[in-house]
Motif scaffolding. Structure first.
Motif, short mmCIF file in Angstrom:
data_model
loop_
_atom_site.label_atom_id
_atom_site.label_comp_id
_atom_site.label_asym_id
_atom_site.label_seq_id
_atom_site.Cartn_x
_atom_site.Cartn_y
_atom_site.Cartn_z
N VAL A 272 80.81 -64.06 11.15
CA VAL A 272 79.78 -63.42 10.34
C VAL A 272 79.88 -61.90 10.44
O VAL A 272 79.75 -61.18 9.44
CB VAL A 272 78.37 -63.88 10.78
N SER A 273 80.14 -61.41 11.62
CA SER A 273 80.29 -59.97 11.82
C SER A 273 81.46 -59.43 11.02
O SER A 273 81.36 -58.40 10.34
CB SER A 273 80.49 -59.65 13.30
N TYR A 274 82.60 -60.13 11.12
CA TYR A 274 83.77 -59.69 10.36
C TYR A 274 83.53 -59.78 8.85
O TYR A 274 83.91 -58.89 8.09
CB TYR A 274 84.99 -60.53 10.75
N ARG A 275 82.90 -60.87 8.45
CA ARG A 275 82.64 -61.03 7.02
C ARG A 275 81.75 -59.90 6.51
O ARG A 275 81.96 -59.36 5.42
CB ARG A 275 81.98 -62.39 6.77
N THR A 276 80.75 -59.52 7.30
CA THR A 276 79.83 -58.46 6.90
C THR A 276 80.54 -57.12 6.77
O THR A 276 80.39 -56.41 5.78
CB THR A 276 78.69 -58.35 7.92
N ILE A 277 81.34 -56.76 7.79
CA ILE A 277 82.01 -55.45 7.77
C ILE A 277 83.07 -55.40 6.67
O ILE A 277 83.24 -54.38 5.99
CB ILE A 277 82.62 -55.12 9.15
N ILE A 302 90.11 -66.41 14.17
CA ILE A 302 88.81 -66.65 13.53
C ILE A 302 89.08 -67.02 12.07
O ILE A 302 89.74 -66.28 11.34
CB ILE A 302 87.91 -65.41 13.61
N VAL A 303 88.58 -68.16 11.65
CA VAL A 303 88.87 -68.68 10.31
C VAL A 303 87.81 -68.18 9.32
O VAL A 303 86.61 -68.38 9.53
CB VAL A 303 88.91 -70.23 10.32
N LEU A 304 88.27 -67.55 8.25
CA LEU A 304 87.39 -67.10 7.17
C LEU A 304 87.53 -68.08 6.01
O LEU A 304 88.63 -68.25 5.46
CB LEU A 304 87.78 -65.68 6.72
N ASP A 305 86.43 -68.75 5.66
CA ASP A 305 86.49 -69.75 4.59
C ASP A 305 85.68 -69.33 3.37
O ASP A 305 85.20 -70.17 2.61
CB ASP A 305 86.00 -71.10 5.10
N ASP A 306 85.51 -68.02 3.18
CA ASP A 306 84.72 -67.49 2.08
C ASP A 306 85.65 -67.10 0.93
O ASP A 306 86.31 -66.05 0.97
CB ASP A 306 83.93 -66.28 2.57
N VAL A 307 85.72 -67.95 -0.10
CA VAL A 307 86.63 -67.70 -1.22
C VAL A 307 86.28 -66.40 -1.93
O VAL A 307 87.16 -65.61 -2.29
CB VAL A 307 86.59 -68.88 -2.21
N ASP A 332 97.32 -67.04 3.08
CA ASP A 332 96.26 -67.53 3.97
C ASP A 332 95.30 -68.45 3.23
O ASP A 332 94.82 -69.43 3.79
CB ASP A 332 95.51 -66.35 4.58
N MET A 333 94.98 -68.12 1.97
CA MET A 333 94.10 -68.99 1.19
C MET A 333 94.72 -70.37 1.00
O MET A 333 94.04 -71.40 1.08
CB MET A 333 93.80 -68.35 -0.17
N LEU A 338 91.80 -73.47 0.90
CA LEU A 338 90.55 -73.05 0.26
C LEU A 338 90.52 -73.37 -1.22
O LEU A 338 89.45 -73.53 -1.80
CB LEU A 338 90.33 -71.55 0.47
N MET A 339 91.70 -73.45 -1.84
CA MET A 339 91.80 -73.81 -3.24
C MET A 339 93.23 -74.25 -3.50
O MET A 339 94.13 -73.94 -2.71
CB MET A 339 91.40 -72.64 -4.15
#
Length: 1046
Positions: A272-277, A302-307, A332-333, A338-339
């Motif tokens: 969440v911190s990384y996604r925010t920054i 850390i896995v980011l799954d926000d398309v 990475d996507m 992710l898609m």
């Protein structure tokens, strides 16, 4: 901060050299574009990066034309998993996937749909059951919302009778205070005083969200310091909230510092911190730094799954031309599933096209072909969008032809082509595509109709715009909110207010809910049309519909009301704004409270009434500065003419200044130009503060209004020295200032300097320069003709105000042939024949050439009836100026017989005429008839009454009309004051005129040099030399206030 960031970035660079193990099958894209088939493309790829070579484009068209295309049966193209469909036509100029940076994932901060508030995760309830918890929260919220004047909220909380103050209960209470942050803060502070209760990290985090959403960063800092003092542990949520709040306020340095401090304190950033920054850095255009944070996150597994965030970051990297980074993100996507892979390719292609990187987009398609990837139909559409956005419509049309040969549906692509032509202001070609689209059997989209309608309104082709809207409805195409808002704006721009309201009211019956944006557009257009009553009505509708009021909307309205002198209404609007911000849950009208609409009607019809304001309803707004802060600083600035004394007061005030705060202060205190400019210089030297281009523009305008042209110039040079962005608006302000003062030679020199510096004049630049050249003071008719021709040749469409001024000048100077040429050319810009002729006829009548105007009416031909409807008021005015009363009355009578009611312009002209002929009773009779017809007198009508009464010696009646204006509105403007004091001096009542000078200053209207001179000479003629000297002192004091003396 910069040093810390540089150290971090250097560590990123060294640690990510070994990141290649994360790159899979897409990792060779950038290399393949250089190595694969190098014998064909090496020479071509060495050309400009801005636009790909023709050879590369031809190669791509061959690939697309020969490839097998798999058709997609979905109606509007591909839709990625986890992605919301974007229904808008064309690409967005900004990142269309930006989320509020304070939104976080479920594991830390989520958006609670019921309460519209960022709610921190709750721990498992220990002592209380859920039912008891909800009951207690409800009872406390009832106390908070039900505060009355007799018993304070704190007293009622003391009497609750709960044996134990549960932290979980009050955390929920604070979360429910999102719409009432001032009350939440009071509850929080009350709890600190209660024995046995200790705030936790959780309650501090909630409170940080509350005050941070109101941009009260002083309180944010205080709360963070309190946590240290009270030894309350900061967790990762605390730091993430701080990063989010600073990011939303565009305080990037503070956000980066908070992220750095999080790691220093031993808190390991989570997803969440990384996604925010990353999100806030992308939103701020700092994609390169965002990419480094992304790499750091991946390195930590850390896995980011926000398309949406992947696409946002990909857009930033494509915009910067970093193809390798785009490929890395695509890999990475795909790796994280992710898609689908083809969807990832489409996402990469779209990123390149959005950023105008057509060469990279074409290279991607070529690489896909060489890798035997399937070319989806959506790729064609994306490429067409990108080519149109880059202005390469001919290339886009080639792609469309390929699509036709492949039997790919092209009806939606035609809409993209239309949008591309409209971007280039090539309306004729857009209309041709639109017509051919219909002839081919395709039904245009509502977006295509809307864009064409908007351009027709822009070209003042009102009837055609309405016909196109009717055509859309006739084809069964349901208008959306954008289309209906465009129609509302178009009707208002043509002063068809009743039609605008009819469209606006019909939204609800069609199942369309008016949005804040549609209300904003409506209000902005009404401000341009000077429709005060309708503006108030729209505000009332917004409040009834519980639409959130944006500060920008109120700034328009308040600025408009200040300009029009509607100070009583301005105060009520400000109260309404404060109330709706602080109490959004109480939008509906109360039986015990007079509605805003009724208050306005009372102001306009009845005698003024004293009203009681419940001050308990008005709490300070939680933002970086309050209205009280502005008033306090303005009070300091206006307290003295001695800058050293003012500076001392400012130094001890410990006020934190921001550019927005400074601009508000400067605009509020613009009458005290000298002090404001000193303040501007002082605040610019304070540590941690930096001006903006906008604040410099305001300073330049204030210096120019005070005729301090030397300092106005020095501010421009200062902007250059300090590397501030100088825009065309900056130059336009200077040209406008010179022009309004009659210094047209200096305005022309400024215009030449602007162009020599590589700045392109805007439509406003041309407009203000031509208006200055056409003014009576410093008139340069030949230069006006030259600049007007340059404006037209540059593709700028002159608006109605400019045309009226320009034609008026030409007619006054006897340049009738040039005026006729202007009218003939207007039809090229979409002006209708009746409108062109009406503008010409009005100009002739105002120049006293009524005979030429009457001849022109006869030349119109088939449009004669429409022209007469538009111009008969001007004709009547011209006839009366020539003393031809009988002909004027005959004209009025004939128009009445044709069902056309005399306008307020006609009534005012008759009043002026009868007063001039000393027929006072007849003038009063005409005024009464006007009121019976439902017209409200405007400033011009009241000014005519004042002048008329003064000319016939009825001075008390003149003063009665003047005071009626001051108390009931419309408020006297500069012209009214100037006319009245001239009449008073002419009548030997210069002492009363002197009183008007003081009233002008109190009302925020700056008297001119001519005003002072008129009163000074009048007092001397009447033997009142002592008072005359006082007038000179007033003038000198005003100059000292407005001009910076160095």
């Amino acid at each position: 901060m910069r040093a810390l960031l540089k150290i971090k970035l250097r560590s990123y660079d060294s640690s990510f050299l070994s990141h290649s193990h994360h790159v899979f099958h897409l990792s060779t894209f950038s290399n393949s574009s250089k190595l694969s088939h190098s014998h064909k493309t090496t020479d071509q790829l060495s050309n400009s990066d801005v636009e790909p070579s023709r050879a590369l484009f031809n190669e791509i068209t061959e690939i697309l034309g020969s490839d097998t295309v798999i058709h997609d049966n979905s109606p509007s193209g591909f839709l990625f998993p986890l992605e919301i469909r974007d229904t808008q036509l064309g690409f967005k100029e900004k990142h269309d996937c930006t989320e509020p940076v304070c939104e976080n994932a479920a594991e830390s901060v989520v958006l609670d749909k019921d309460e519209n508030f960022t709610v921190l995760e709750d721990n498992q309830l220990v002592k209380l059951g859920e039912e008891d918890m909800c009951r207690m929260v409800g009872e406390i919220m009832e106390i908070i919302r039900g505060e009355n004047g007799s018993v304070s909220m704190e007293e009622r909380l003391e009497k609750m009778g709960y044996c134990e103050l549960n932290v979980e209960v009050f955390d929920r209470v604070l979360k429910r205070c999102f719409k009432m942050p001032h009350l939440g803060l009071r509850v929080f502070n009350w709890l600190k005083l209660k024995g046995g209760f200790r705030h936790t990290t959780q309650t501090y985090n909630t409170m940080l969200c509350l005050v941070g959403e109101g941009k009260e960063f002083g309180l944010v800092k205080k709360l963070v310091d309190e946590m240290d003092e009270c030894r309350v542990q900061k967790d990762v949520n605390t730091w993430t909230i701080l990063v989010s709040l600073y990011g939303k306020a565009k305080k990037i340095s503070e956000a980066l510092l908070a992220f750095e401090n999080m790691q220093k304190c031993g808190c390991e950033p989570d997803v969440v911190s990384y996604r925010t920054i990353i999100r806030l850095l992308c939103s701020s255009g700092k994609g390169d730094i965002a990419m480094e944070f992304y790499k750091d996150m991946v390195k930590k597994d850390i896995v980011l799954d926000d398309v949406r965030l992947y696409k946002m970051l990909m857009n930033c990297m494509a915009e910067s031309g970093d193809v390798a980074a785009v490929n890395l993100l695509g890999n990475d996507m795909t790796r994280l599933c992710l898609m689908p892979e083809n969807s990832v390719f489409g996402c990469m292609l779209k990123s390149f096209c959005i950023s105008g990187r057509i060469k990279e987009a074409l290279e991607l398609i070529r690489d896909l072909k060489y890798k035997d990837a399937v070319l989806e139909p959506e790729y064609f559409e994306t490429l067409v969008r990108g080519l149109c956005k880059a202005g390469r419509i001919s290339d886009a049309l080639e792609i469309v032809e390929i699509m036709k040969r492949r039997d790919i549906v092209v009806w939606n692509v035609q809409g993209i082509i239309i949008n591309g032509y409209l971007r280039r202001n090539d309306f004729c070609m857009a209309l041709d595509v639109f017509q051919s689209m219909k002839e081919s059997g395709y039904v245009p989209t509502v977006s295509s109709y809307t864009e064409l309608i908007q351009h027709l309104f822009k070209l003042s082709r009102y009837e055609e715009a309405c016909m196109m809207y009717d055509e859309m409805l006739g084809k069964g195409i349901k208008p959306d909110i954008v289309a209906m808002t465009a129609m509302v704006a178009g009707h208002v721009s043509q002063n068809r207010i009743s039609e605008a309201w009819k469209i606006f009211k019909s939204m609800e019956s069609q199942g369309i809910k008016a949005t804040g944006k549609s209300y904003s557009v409506f209000i902005k257009e009404l401000c341009k049309a000077s429709r005060t009553d309708d503006i108030v009505k729209v505000l009332y509708e917004m409040r009834s519909s519980k639409i959130v009021f944006k500060d920008e909307v109120f700034r328009w309205v308040i600025t408009y009301m200040e300009t029009k002198g509607e100070f009583a209404l301005k105060e009520k609007v400000q109260k309404m704004h404060a109330t709706t911000i602080l109490h959004p849950e109480n939008f509906e009208e109360s039986e015990n409270r007079v509605s805003f609409k009724n208050e306005v009607e009372e102001d306009r019809v009845d005698q003024p009434k004293s009203e009681k304001v419940d001050c308990s309803l008005l709490y300070p707004i939680l933002k970086t500065y309050s209205e009280q802060d502005v008033r306090d600083v303005c009070r300091i600035l206006s307290s003295s003419l001695d800058w050293s004394s003012i500076q001392e007061k400012l130094e001890i005030s410990n006020i934190e200044f921001t550019p927005e705060f400074v601009m508000e202060i400067m605009q509020s205190c613009s009458m005290h130009g000298c002090t404001v400019l000193n303040f501007f210089s002082w605040v610019g030297k304070r540590p941690g503060y930096r001006h903006t281009t906008e604040s410099y523009n305001i300073a330049i305008k204030i210096a120019g209004r005070g005729k301090d042209f030397k300092h106005m110039r020095s501010l421009l040079y200062e902007m250059r020295r300090n590397n501030y962005l100088i825009t065309s608006e900056t130059w336009t302000i200077m040209i406008m200032i010179y022009g309004r003062t009659g210094l047209t030679e200096m305005a022309m020199n400024c215009f030449k300097e602007m162009k020599d510096g590589g700045y392109s004049p805007s439509r406003s630049t041309y407009k203000y320069l031509i208006i200055a050249l056409c003014g009576r003071k410093g008139r340069k008719i030949d230069d006006a003709l030259k600049i007007y021709g340059e404006m037209v040749n540059s593709g700028h469409v002159p608006d109605k105000e400019l045309i009226e001024t320009y034609l008026g000048c030409l007619c006054e100077m006897g340049r009738i042939l040039d005026a006729r040429k202007c009218i003939d050319s207007l039809q090229r810009f979409g002006y209708t024949v009746p409108l062109c002729y009406s503008l010409f006829i009005r100009a002739l009548c105002r120049a006293g050439k009524v005979e030429e105007a009457l001849k022109l009416v006869e030349e119109v031909g088939a449009e004669k009836i429409n022209v007469e409807k538009l111009t008969y008021g001007s004709i009547v005015h011209g006839l009366l100026q020539k003393g031809k009363l009988e002909e004027a009355l005959t004209k009025v009578s004939r128009m009445k017989q044709e069902g056309i009611t005399p306008t307020i312009h006609v009534y005012t002209s008759l009043i002026v005429h009868f007063f001039k002929q000393k027929h006072v009773e007849k003038a009063i009779q005409i005024y009464a008839e006007m009121l019976e017809s439902g017209y409200e007198p405007n400033v011009v009508t009241y000014s005519a009454l004042i002048r008329g009464y003064m000319n016939v010696g009825r001075y008390n009646d003149a003063w009665n009309v003047f005071y009626r204006m001051k108390f009931k509105g419309p408020f006297p403007d500069f012209k009214t004051y100037s006319m009245f004091l001239s009449c008073l001096c002419k009548a030997g009542r210069s002492e009363e005129a002197m009183r008007l000078i003081s009233e002008m200053l109190e009302s925020g209207i700056v008297p001119s040099t001519i005003n002072f001179r008129t009163v000074f000479y009048g007092l001397n003629r009447e033997g009142k030399q002592g008072l005359a000297r006082v007038v000179l002192q007033q003038k000198s004091e005003l100059i000292r206030k407005r001009k910076l003396i160095t």
